[in-house]
Scaffold this motif. Structure first.
Motif, PDB file in Angstrom:
ATOM      1  N   ASP A   1       0.833  -1.198   0.000  1.00  0.00           N
ATOM      2  CA  ASP A   1       0.000   0.000   0.000  1.00  0.00           C
ATOM      3  C   ASP A   1       0.873   1.257   0.000  1.00  0.00           C
ATOM      4  O   ASP A   1       0.667   2.172  -0.803  1.00  0.00           O
ATOM      5  N   TYR A   2       1.847   1.291   0.893  1.00  0.00           N
ATOM      6  CA  TYR A   2       2.747   2.443   0.982  1.00  0.00           C
ATOM      7  C   TYR A   2       3.531   2.632  -0.317  1.00  0.00           C
ATOM      8  O   TYR A   2       3.649   3.748  -0.830  1.00  0.00           O
ATOM      9  N   THR A   3       4.041   1.538  -0.880  1.00  0.00           N
ATOM     10  CA  THR A   3       4.855   1.648  -2.092  1.00  0.00           C
ATOM     11  C   THR A   3       4.032   2.114  -3.280  1.00  0.00           C
ATOM     12  O   THR A   3       4.477   2.961  -4.062  1.00  0.00           O
ATOM     13  N   ALA A   4       2.818   1.586  -3.418  1.00  0.00           N
ATOM     14  CA  ALA A   4       1.958   2.007  -4.524  1.00  0.00           C
ATOM     15  C   ALA A   4       1.578   3.479  -4.399  1.00  0.00           C
ATOM     16  O   ALA A   4       1.545   4.221  -5.390  1.00  0.00           O
ATOM     17  N   ILE A   5       1.299   3.931  -3.177  1.00  0.00           N
ATOM     18  CA  ILE A   5       0.936   5.333  -2.964  1.00  0.00           C
ATOM     19  C   ILE A   5       2.128   6.246  -3.235  1.00  0.00           C
ATOM     20  O   ILE A   5       2.001   7.276  -3.919  1.00  0.00           O
ATOM     21  N   LEU A   6       3.302   5.886  -2.722  1.00  0.00           N
ATOM     22  CA  LEU A   6       4.487   6.701  -2.966  1.00  0.00           C
ATOM     23  C   LEU A   6       4.825   6.731  -4.459  1.00  0.00           C
ATOM     24  O   LEU A   6       5.168   7.787  -5.013  1.00  0.00           O
TER      25      LEU A   6
ATOM     26  N   ALA B   1       8.685  -1.596  -0.940  1.00  0.00           N
ATOM     27  CA  ALA B   1       8.718  -2.862  -1.687  1.00  0.00           C
ATOM     28  C   ALA B   1       9.369  -2.647  -3.051  1.00  0.00           C
ATOM     29  O   ALA B   1       8.710  -2.547  -4.079  1.00  0.00           O
ATOM     30  N   THR B   2      10.694  -2.552  -3.037  1.00  0.00           N
ATOM     31  CA  THR B   2      11.472  -2.382  -4.261  1.00  0.00           C
ATOM     32  C   THR B   2      12.760  -3.174  -4.122  1.00  0.00           C
ATOM     33  O   THR B   2      13.355  -3.212  -3.038  1.00  0.00           O
ATOM     34  N   ASN B   3      13.176  -3.833  -5.177  1.00  0.00           N
ATOM     35  CA  ASN B   3      14.429  -4.570  -5.139  1.00  0.00           C
ATOM     36  C   ASN B   3      15.591  -3.595  -5.033  1.00  0.00           C
ATOM     37  O   ASN B   3      15.716  -2.679  -5.843  1.00  0.00           O
TER      38      ASN B   3
END
Length: 439
Positions: free
Chosen positions: A184-189, A295-297
């Protein structure tokens, strides 16, 4: 020849890499705007390099981090709304103010991809006109169980784009994490940074094409790889923190290290990372203490300590990039590379194209597991080629299978990374040497 760029504020820093060892001095220009600085640097390089530049890769992480996040509509899909404030998704303070509106939609899946509740599409369509006409273009869609099935996210995204094709949409299934709040946080950012990604991609495309029209234009990713500029407008979050990976890759490139350990001594301290098949070893999230993880490599880099295990059998490169080198770097470390090199810029110039497959799969037995893993490897290589990598220079960097906890037999996580260059360049030479050939 390849050019690495670092953009920051209203300045641009550039370095030209020829092969693996011939490195020009880094050049930096400050101007009244970032676009002017970029233009000035590339125009100064053009007379010397002409048409010999094959790749131009930019690190835009500092610019993205400094930009004000855009306002976002957060659409969260789950069987029911949060029961109270305690059960609400808590976002880091950096991005929480960017959420201008939150919409709950009934739906979601379990870990096996089975619907937890029917998608409440009709109720969402009733609210859709106010979303697409509200003046906000950034939308982040998050669904429970999207790692197992992105169906509900995709149907909501399709309905939005059908009403307004100009909306910028991020969906959480594009970012792997077992935790809902991380996705959720990664998609929003990511959604909040999309406008900045679009602007940076357009600026780099315009300047790059003007001075080096034959070069492949890319941006540096957090995993130590790169991607075409067009992807920067879609997934800017993967360009937010590339510097640690680029430093590891830069030191390895100078040292000719294909697999082994890289130690970097800087003014901030001593850090260590590892190389595997020509790229930094990466993990799938960036942890932020007790807050949601990104959530990023990203390259796995950790502080070097006195208890760091000594392994004489592992090839090691030690780089000392401290401002003052009048004293030894500590821990008995002896630098193995020339001093005062801009490792991150060298990494930007040397980085290959990278692609990931990271998803859940259902398997029944060893033979099925091997078949699914082989398919994921082929898809990762195909994805790298679609980004522009040469099929002859594409290889698997990582191929791992992980069991899923919480009593879910037959479900595994498949994680595969592929990489490749657009031409016969330095990273291919490292791979050839590792396999016993000659560059």
């Amino acid at each position: 020849m390849r050019i690495g760029l670092t953009l920051k504020g209203s300045s641009c820093r550039a370095l030209v890499l020829d092969g693996r060892s011939d490195v020009s001095a880094a050049e930096q220009l400050e101007a009244s705007s970032l676009a002017e600085a970029l233009d000035a640097v590339l125009s100064a390089l053009r007379p010397r390099l002409g048409n010999r530049v094959t790749d131009l890769t930019a690190d835009v992480g500092n610019v993205l981090a400094a930009r004000q996040p855009g306002d976002v509509v957060a659409i969260r899909i789950s069987p029911r709304p949060p029961a109270d404030r305690f059960h609400n998704t808590v976002l880091p303070a950096l991005i929480e103010p960017a959420v201008a509106r939150t919409v709950h939609v009934r739906g979601g899946h379990d870990l096996r991809g089975r619907p937890l509740a029917p998608l409440g599409l009709d109720a969402f369509l009733a609210e859709l006109p106010s979303i697409v006409s509200g003046g906000l273009r950034n939308v982040a869609i998050t669904a429970v169980g999207s790692t197992a099935s992105p169906e509900h996210e995709m149907r909501i995204a399709d309905s939005i784009l059908s009403s307004n094709s100009d909306m910028r949409i991020s969906i959480s299934s594009d970012f792997y994490s077992s935790a809902f709040r991380d996705r959720d946080y990664t998609a929003i950012l990511n959604s909040a940074l999309m406008e900045s990604g679009e602007e940076l991609a357009a600026m780099l495309e315009d300047a790059g094409r003007r001075y080096f029209p034959a070069a492949t234009l890319s941006y540096a990713r957090n995993d130590g790889g790169r991607a075409p500029l067009a992807r920067l407008a879609v997934a800017p979050v993967h360009a937010l923190r590339p510097q640690p990976a680029m430093e590891i890759l830069g030191a390895a490139t100078l040292g000719g290290l294909y697999e082994g350990e890289v130690v970097v001594c800087s003014d901030a301290g001593v850090s260590v990372g590892n190389m595997r098949r020509g790229l930094p070893v990466a993990h799938s999230i960036i942890r932020q203490g007790y807050e949601a993880s990104l959530a990023t490599n990203a390259a796995f880099v950790e502080p070097y300590t006195a208890n760091h295990p000594s392994r004489p059998d592992i090839p090691t490169v030690v780089a000392d990039v401290r401002t003052s080198q009048d004293t030894p770097p500590g821990y008995g470390l002896v630098p193995t590379l020339p001093s005062a090199q801009d490792l991150a810029l060298i990494g930007c110039a040397a980085t290959p194209l990278t692609a990931w497959i990271d998803r859940l799969e259902r398997v029944s037995g060893q033979a099925d597991l091997q078949r699914v893993q082989k398919r994921a490897e082929e898809e990762a290589q195909s994805a790298a080629v679609q980004l522009g990598a040469s099929p002859a220079d594409t290889r698997i960097i990582e191929s791992n299978v992980f069991a899923v906890p919480y009593g879910n037999p037959g479900i595994v996580r498949m994680r595969v990374q592929a990489a490749g260059g657009t031409s016969t360049n330095g990273e291919q030479s490292l791979a050839t040497q590792a396999m016993g050939g000659t560059a």
